[in-house]
Design an enzyme around this catalytic site. Structure first.
Site, short mmCIF file in Angstrom:
data_model
loop_
_atom_site.label_atom_id
_atom_site.label_comp_id
_atom_site.label_asym_id
_atom_site.label_seq_id
_atom_site.Cartn_x
_atom_site.Cartn_y
_atom_site.Cartn_z
N THR A 40 1.12 -1.75 0.00
CA THR A 40 -0.27 0.15 0.06
C THR A 40 1.09 1.00 -0.06
OG1 THR A 40 -1.41 -1.50 0.59
CG2 THR A 40 -1.77 1.54 1.01
N GLU A 48 0.85 9.61 -5.61
CA GLU A 48 0.97 10.94 -5.77
C GLU A 48 2.19 11.86 -6.71
OE1 GLU A 48 1.87 13.11 -1.43
OE2 GLU A 48 2.46 10.88 -1.64
N HIS A 74 -7.12 1.08 -1.42
CA HIS A 74 -6.69 0.35 -2.09
C HIS A 74 -7.21 -1.74 -1.76
CE1 HIS A 74 -2.33 -2.17 -2.10
NE2 HIS A 74 -3.01 -2.36 -3.38
N ARG A 118 -3.04 18.35 -2.20
CA ARG A 118 -1.79 19.18 -2.67
C ARG A 118 -1.93 20.63 -2.00
NH1 ARG A 118 2.40 14.95 -3.49
NH2 ARG A 118 3.31 16.83 -3.69
#
Length: 134
Positions: A40, A48, A74, A118
């Site tokens: 994971t 990212e 996940h 972000r």
């Protein structure tokens, strides 16, 4: 001190990155479990990386983005040797905050889905502040 001009990021920016899973990418190798499948933490790093790639060509000089928040599901294990593709799409821009939706797929199967937030920062000031904190 003046704020940098707002970047020209608009919803809809996309990027994709690929990873062929090796032994170094497994849960066993990264310490997130004891099974020999894509870990994971590597799925998150891939997601990212796709978000960073989506803004790379439009990033103002001296600026960068840093991760602020992540939600990751996940769902499916991926064995060594398979190639997964992370596709990021900039969904929302709120001032300096950028919210991405990311899908990680192995062929036609969705391995993971993520929402990655972000924030745009001045690179030099961010690094200087981090150095003072340590």
């Amino acid at each position: 001190m003046h704020e940098p001009p707002e970047p020209s990021f608009a919803p809809g920016l996309t990027a994709r990155v690929e990873l062929t899973v090796t032994d170094a990418d497994t849960a066993q190798a990264v310490g997130s479990g004891d099974v020999p499948v894509l870990g994971t933490p590597r799925v998150l790093a891939l997601a990212e990386a796709a978000t960073v790639a989506a803004t790379a060509t439009r990033m103002p000089a001296g600026q960068t983005t840093v991760g602020l928040r992540v939600e990751l599901d996940h769902r499916v294990p991926t064995p060594v040797g398979r190639t997964v593709v992370a596709q990021a799409r900039l969904a929302t821009v709120d001032g300096r905050r950028l919210l991405f939706e990311v899908t990680v797929a192995d062929g036609g199967e969705t391995v993971a889905e993520a929402r990655v937030e972000r924030v745009l920062v001045d690179r030099q000031r961010f690094v200087e502040r981090a150095s003072r904190a340590s």
